[in-house]
Write an enzyme that holds these catalytic residues in place. Structure first.
Site, mmCIF file in Angstrom:
data_model
loop_
_atom_site.group_PDB
_atom_site.id
_atom_site.type_symbol
_atom_site.label_atom_id
_atom_site.label_comp_id
_atom_site.label_asym_id
_atom_site.label_seq_id
_atom_site.Cartn_x
_atom_site.Cartn_y
_atom_site.Cartn_z
ATOM 1 C CB CYS A 22 -0.908 0.001 1.226
ATOM 2 S SG CYS A 22 -0.006 0.039 2.797
ATOM 3 C CG ASP A 463 14.795 24.483 -34.260
ATOM 4 O OD1 ASP A 463 15.226 25.631 -34.463
ATOM 5 O OD2 ASP A 463 15.227 23.464 -34.828
ATOM 6 C CG ASP A 664 16.387 18.945 -35.047
ATOM 7 O OD1 ASP A 664 16.364 20.190 -34.927
ATOM 8 O OD2 ASP A 664 16.867 18.364 -36.023
#
Length: 774
Positions: A22, A463, A664
């Site tokens: 739990c 970008d 990227d």
């Protein structure tokens, strides 16, 4: 920056931790880990039974940490860094009833207890099963047989002052058993005798845990399926070109293997021989196969479709792309969402509160309640339980004869109906399902905190180059020529030895048209202008370069062409002239193309309500043109941004909500790290992926809106689960304590309480599993 990044300088370790049931267990394990001198950070996953820790000193071993957990009742060991640890669980998935005894034993207890009641009431003629000795024997077996583990774990947690679900259940069943035993041995005490209650309690608890385990297994099934993508065997090709099948773990970097059509690739490697299509959808979500020829890198877990390949081994085991993906998903499941902190804190204190409420309930009904409402002793069998008239062995809670009997019943009901399990499972079940589903589609969330942040993004900054566009120039038009193939052949032949991006675009076009290259002589590059030289079979000096350079060399063309070329240059496209001596042969228009799915992805994001911007280091004209094609207003566009400019721009926007950055390249890495949510396109640079919180492994922008949609659905599921878990306990605990008894005569008997407790845990798990189908 408030968002915490995992520091790669520290050693990260995964532990498998047993004994957690739990949210209270989770808090106890985390406290134990953080109390160790060498542990800087710890996060525990109740679903996967794992702990993710960062060490201050990576040179020290973790034996002391493991020992500390074991001493607290949570046996632990370091988790392997491969898919082998999932093999047993996969086998269980194929045969769900393999551990049938976990279900058969509690079912048998319940059936025997019910038959005993029927025999006691004369409904069936098996007198021996209706006697108190039978019920006492059955209860004794239940406690010290299948229930012994619960009692041991509960007792150990209690003496360590870290009470858990086992502690509550253990106190409940032992109280009922000892009360009944005392009544059996000393009837004069006048206590109720209800040996059936420990049996029913343990039966429901054990069945609930079995069903919960089956449901919880499904929450992490996506990750287990990923682990199974890597085959166990490989076909090793030795120096004599003989094939030998060996274990993948025995392969060495640099060796060669043969991969047949239809086989999964067992390692990361480079194709040396052969040609085939590779299904990469299992890793990146890309629907189209990759064409693999000599020199192509391929990854473990992908599927060789239609040809035999000879592959050189580059990475094996934990170093493969597949293993790194699994590791990232495991980290994501281990790192908590901030919303989980509240649930864990409540669950950690929950057991103390329940024990206190149970004691209060006992004292109240023993000393006060039965005096205030004496009628409850005659009506306590109504409502949610069934009653019968057997005095010594009456069903617990039906026709309670004394205040003490009623007090014991209600206090035990409080203990067993309380469910910190549901609180502990509410968030990690959803995180496990969501991160596993995302990984199957090639989206890597690096933590539950990332999922939560993704659901609250207000603005997204893109970008341009390599993100909204393909990231490389391509030839889009040919002008002033009647022989398109000849023009490209001449330009490509001159550019053959150049490393300029424009040269690559021209050579790629020549390859697309299957044009043979002419032999070049005396070629020379002039930086910023172009390249010139001679070609076999062509008389004169061939020049490929800028318009200005061609003009300066005496090449001329009409004014109409000049105006057209000037308009093309203004919108950011590159113009390349091809001339032989002073005669213009033709013009090539070269441009970076918008990704095919960019418009669709952008439109989906706009429908989701985010504000979208473009931030690029490219020229103003190029950014304006791309922005215009994608429907951006000019005030949402920024150009000629250096990395430091991008950081300043992000800081200025942070007053207007949470910001995601999609990029990227190397120059995007600082902005990705600085934004609230950094998203890297998987085809980009490694540093961009390392700096990002969410990595899209494929070459598709559609993953961006889809990942945001998944994050929002996941957060909705978490909120639903927390509402169910808190709501269940808020409603059930007062009823179990007897709040409805004086006026309505309604109470919860412990067996029903145990059933509802198990049901609450299963409910939050099943609710999380709906993410798989949504």
């Amino acid at each position: 920056m408030s968002r915490r990044k995992i520091r790669s300088s520290n050693k990260s370790v995964f532990l498998t931790v047993e004994g957690m049931k739990c949210g209270g267990c989770v808090l106890s394990v985390e406290k134990t880990l953080l109390a160790q001198d060498n542990v800087e950070y710890a996060s525990v996953n109740l679903i996967e039974r794992t702990a993710f820790i960062e060490l201050k000193n990576h040179t020290e071993d973790i034996e002391e940490i493991i020992k500390a957990l074991t001493n607290k009742g949570f046996p632990a060991q370091e988790k392997k860094q491969s898919g082998s640890e999932y093999e047993n669980e996969i086998d269980q998935a194929k045969n769900p009833w393999k551990q049938w005894n976990k279900l058969l034993i509690p079912l048998s207890l319940l059936v025997l207890s019910i038959i005993g009641h029927l025999a006691e009431g004369g409904e069936i003629n098996i007198p021996v099963l209706g006697t108190l000795p039978f019920h006492a024997s059955l209860a004794t077996f239940a406690l010290f047989g299948p229930g012994l583990t619960i009692l041991k774990n509960g007792f150990k947690s209690a003496i360590n002052f870290t009470p858990t679900m086992d502690t509550l259940v253990g106190i409940g069943v032992v109280s009922a058993y000892l009360t009944s035993l005392s009544s059996l041995i000393w009837p004069s005490v006048g206590w109720p005798c209800f040996f059936n209650e420990p049996v029913m309690l343990l039966g429901f608890v054990l069945i609930g845990r079995f069903l919960e385990e089956r449901a919880r297994f499904r929450t992490g099934q996506a990750l287990k399926e990923l682990a199974q993508l890597q085959p166990n065997k490989a076909r090793l090709l030795n120096n004599e070109n003989q094939i030998k099948e060996i274990r993948v773990g025995a392969l060495q970097v640099g060796e060669k293997i043969e991969v047949l059509a239809g086989d999964r690739i067992p390692i990361d490697g480079i194709v040396l021989e052969g040609r085939s299509s590779i299904d990469i959808s299992s890793l990146t979500g890309e629907p189209l196969p990759l064409t693999a020829t000599s020199g192509q890198e391929i990854s473990a877990g992908t599927l060789n479709l239609d040809g035999t390949l000879i592959v050189q081994v580059n990475r094996i085991g934990a170093e493969t792309a597949l293993a790194r993906i699994i590791r990232l998903v495991e980290q994501a499941q281990a790192r908590k969402a901030p919303i989980q902190s509240l649930a864990d804190q409540v669950a950690g204190k929950f057991c103390y509160g329940v024990v206190a409420l149970s004691i209060f309930t006992f004292i109240f009904w023993w000393q006060i309640g039965s005096n205030l409402w004496p009628e409850v002793l005659n009506s306590s069998g109504q409502g949610l339980i069934n009653s019968h008239e057997h005095m010594l062995h009456s069903s617990f809670g039906s026709e309670a004869q004394t205040p003490l009997g009623l007090a014991i019943q209600l206090s035990i009901a409080v203990l067993v109906i309380a469910c910190p399990c549901a609180l502990g499972l509410a968030t990690p079940t959803v995180i496990s399902v969501a991160s596993g589903k995302a990984a199957q589609k090639g989206w890597l969330f690096k933590g539950g905190d990332v999922l939560e942040k993704a659901a609250s993004i207000d603005q997204i900054i893109f970008d341009k180059t390599g993100t909204l566009t393909v990231g490389r120039p391509v030839v889009t038009e040919t002008l002033l020529t009647t022989d398109k193939d000849k023009l490209i052949q001449i330009a490509a032949s001159i550019e053959n030895n150049s490393r300029h991006p424009i040269a690559y675009a021209i050579l790629q076009k020549a390859e697309e048209f299957n044009l043979p290259l002419l032999k070049a002589f005396n070629t020379k590059s002039i930086p910023g202008k172009g390249i010139f030289g001679e070609l076999e079979g062509i008389k004169g000096i061939v020049r490929v370069g800028t318009i200005e350079w061609a003009r300066n060399e005496g090449v001329s063309w009409n004014k109409k062409t000049d105006l057209y070329l000037e308009s093309i240059t203004k919108i950011g496209k590159s113009v390349v002239s091809i001339s032989i001596d002073k005669e213009l042969t033709g013009i090539l228009i070269i441009d970076d193309q918008i990704r095919n799915d960019a418009k669709f992805a952008i439109n989906l994001l706009r429908k989701q309500g985010q504000i979208l911007r473009i931030m690029s280091g490219d020229r103003r004209e190029a950014v304006l043109r791309i922005g215009n094609e994608l429907g951006f207003e000019s005030q949402l566009l920024n150009w000629q941004q250096l990395p430091e400019d991008k950081l300043k721009y992000l800081e200025n926007l942070k007053n207007y909500g949470n910001i995601a950055m999609v990029g990227d390249g190397i120059n995007d890495a600082p902005a990705l790290a600085s934004s609230d949510l950094g998203i890297a396109i998987g085809t980009g640079t490694e540093i961009a992926q390392d700096s990002a919180d969410l990595v899209l492994l494929g070459d598709s922008l559609e993953g961006v809106p889809q990942a945001f949609s998944l994050a929002k659905r996941a957060m909705n599921k978490i909120k639903q689960n927390l509402f169910l878990a808190f709501g269940y306990n808020i409603i059930a605990l007062p009823i179990a304590a007897g709040i409805l008894l004086p006026r309505f005569g309604i109470l919860l008997s412990p067996p029903i309480a145990a059933f509802l407790m198990a049901l609450s845990s299963i409910t939050v798990v099943i609710n999380a599993l709906y993410l798989k189908t949504s």
